[in-house]
Design a protein around this motif. Sequence first.
Motif, PDB file in Angstrom:
ATOM      1  N   GLY A  13      -7.326  -0.940 -16.153  1.00  0.00           N
ATOM      2  CA  GLY A  13      -6.931  -0.003 -15.413  1.00  0.00           C
ATOM      3  C   GLY A  13      -7.077   1.504 -15.797  1.00  0.00           C
ATOM      4  N   SER A  32      -6.926   6.000 -15.338  1.00  0.00           N
ATOM      5  CA  SER A  32      -6.367   7.077 -14.665  1.00  0.00           C
ATOM      6  C   SER A  32      -6.615   8.519 -15.102  1.00  0.00           C
ATOM      7  N   HIS A  51       1.028   1.572 -18.493  1.00  0.00           N
ATOM      8  CA  HIS A  51      -0.054   1.544 -17.481  1.00  0.00           C
ATOM      9  C   HIS A  51      -0.609   2.989 -17.355  1.00  0.00           C
ATOM     10  N   SER A  52      -1.832   2.883 -16.947  1.00  0.00           N
ATOM     11  CA  SER A  52      -2.572   4.320 -16.999  1.00  0.00           C
ATOM     12  C   SER A  52      -2.018   5.442 -16.367  1.00  0.00           C
ATOM     13  N   GLU A  53      -1.654   5.188 -14.979  1.00  0.00           N
ATOM     14  CA  GLU A  53      -1.182   6.144 -14.130  1.00  0.00           C
ATOM     15  C   GLU A  53       0.189   6.748 -14.745  1.00  0.00           C
ATOM     16  N   LYS A  94      -6.668   7.048  -9.706  1.00  0.00           N
ATOM     17  CA  LYS A  94      -6.505   5.887 -10.687  1.00  0.00           C
ATOM     18  C   LYS A  94      -7.799   4.828  -9.732  1.00  0.00           C
ATOM     19  N   ASN A  95      -8.455   4.014 -10.899  1.00  0.00           N
ATOM     20  CA  ASN A  95      -9.608   3.343 -10.466  1.00  0.00           C
ATOM     21  C   ASN A  95      -9.281   2.020  -9.915  1.00  0.00           C
ATOM     22  N   VAL A 123      -2.506   0.782  -7.569  1.00  0.00           N
ATOM     23  CA  VAL A 123      -1.321   0.872  -8.073  1.00  0.00           C
ATOM     24  C   VAL A 123      -0.393  -0.373  -7.974  1.00  0.00           C
ATOM     25  N   VAL A 170      -1.001  10.234  -6.167  1.00  0.00           N
ATOM     26  CA  VAL A 170      -1.650   9.282  -6.638  1.00  0.00           C
ATOM     27  C   VAL A 170      -3.004   8.841  -5.909  1.00  0.00           C
ATOM     28  N   ASP A 230      -5.364   6.001  -5.591  1.00  0.00           N
ATOM     29  CA  ASP A 230      -5.625   4.757  -6.108  1.00  0.00           C
ATOM     30  C   ASP A 230      -6.899   4.039  -5.376  1.00  0.00           C
TER      31      ASP A 230
END
Length: 674
Positions: free
Chosen positions: A539, A541, A606-608, A629-630, A633, A654, A656
């Motif tokens: 993950g 972001s 987590h990245s976000e 984000k790739n 979520v 966000v 995603d």
Amino acid sequence: MSWESFRQGIASALKSCGKDTAQVRQIHASIVAHDAHLLQRDTFLANHLIDAYGKCSSSSTALDCAVGVFRGIHHPNLFSWNAIVGAHAQIGHLDQGYSLVLKMPQWHPNPCAMMIRALGLRLRVAEARELFDLVPERDRFIWNVMVSAYAQRGDMNEAMKLFLRMDGRDVITWTTVIRGFALLGVFHEAEALFARIPAATAVSWNTMIVMNAERGDAVQSKRLFDRMPEPTIVSRTAMLGVYAQAGRIDEAEVLFSAMPEESRDTVSWTTMLQALALHGELDRAKEVFDRMPCRDAVAWTTMLAAFSQSAGNSDVKSAGALFHRMPQRDVVAGNAMLAAYAHGGLVDQALELFHSSLHAADRNLVTWTTLVAGFAHSGHGELALELFQEMILDGSAMPDEIIFLSVLGACGHVGLVKIARSFFLAMVADHGISPILEHYCCMIDIMARTGKLGDAEELANSMPFLPNDLVWASLIAACRNQQDLELGTRIATQAIEQSPGNYTAYVLLANLHSKAGRFEESARIRKLMAEKGLTKQPGASTIRIDGRVYRFVAGDLSQHPHREEVLAAVDRICRLLRDHGGHSPEIAEVMHDVAEGDKVKILSHHSERLAMALGVARTSPGAPLTIVKNLRVCSDCHSTIKLASKALGRRISVRDASRFHHFSDGKCSCQDYW
């Protein structure tokens, strides 16, 4: 003014009319008012008038006027026949144009070549060949046009028969067949022909460079580019496009910077702009846009589209300011602005633009699709469906398979299974559109996520397509959410048998076992993945702050330059949320057999969440944040960011892998259904 100057002045004025039928008719009327019989006597002026009418795109009125002028000429010459046949070819009246060619007092290659080319472009190749065979003396141009007609239709057998019969092949002939094989994906034939060209030109080299890029071989494109004796601006621009397609933006910028300033044209500037915009480099794209010496409609619209891909309020405002600065706003620009408003969740502004600035006559299917898709992705599914129904009742555009994907997506985002099913059936019954694999994917995903696993599996097994990775992922993820270990294992096994390299199926199966408490089986599956060389996409972001993009990977702050600042902000936010709303981390989201405290730490990294933490630390209180984000979520991050938007008093957007989430005052635009 001398008579010759008058004639040349009229001819020049006609050339400057472009596609403006009214302007051409006005000049026509002036000539007739000057001398009612002048055009009958003066073949030079009549020819220029016919040619001007022929350039008026698809206007039947213009063609009627051109025919009237032609019929009145006392002594039509070769240019007269060229002009009238060209007018029919340009405006698309091919049957009448063909008849005119057959009525010519003597055969000449030019009008014949124009008609063969026009027939070929409309894939009427049999008629083009019939005319080709009638021409007694064929020059190289007419041979090339016929070869091109076959190549455009994909009939390379016939194209090569003519190619081999042809005397005096030039670089256009060679490039035509090379491009024909490349379009069919027969790359080895294209490469073999390229190796045999007696003297390759820049056009031939560019064809090969683009061909390799389209099959994903940017390395070979670069090798060819480096071998070019004298790269032209077109070659450099083609290579820019290759780098953009491959995501090698830094190399594209190096190449662009190396181009002499005076050699860069609007196309090269716009290609660099599109490369940056396509890969989310919004600030660098704005810098290029601001430096452009001359901006065309494509450049303006590209910049608008770049803004529309961001969910941030400031970016949408910038898009609005840019839109109103545009010297000429067409429906393409309007569609890009609609996308920016809709993706940003600004419903009122999108609808105002749609109803006030985009007149009903200017709206096209892309306009409706942009609005429906934008609202669907930003959490306004019901409104998206209302707009689709309005389009059907309005009758201004006929639906296609693309807008039905957006409609089904809108149903999926709000869990409307019955309505989705009715639209799915209406595609064929009411609109004659056969569902493609992507439509079945949407239906299966909707059924699976709403608990109708049996129906979803039945549709996956009965559809006229082999299930792809998205179908399997939807089914396995639904089994995990509904804790159906037996069905999930069976479906995952099917997915892996069909596609052994489908790492998503392995990951979801491992998570399925973890959620059921079967950590040993989960670990065995992950070990098997490692042995097969299958790795889970981490993950990641990004967040843009003051024009700079910061990237975070889940659980990996060890080498991050802002590690301490981010960790401190994460800790402050966690304490704030505990004090504010008693937030309880959803530790079931962690699929590893570790202690509960470690699970909480994994979730908070987590990245976000890391991107949000830096945004909170680096921006003023209350400032909106936009994160990209790739992956999708997770439910814990979703609930955390919802609570954070209320506790921090911020709008947090966000984007995603699935949609846009606009968090504000403790709520999300997706209404907790994603």
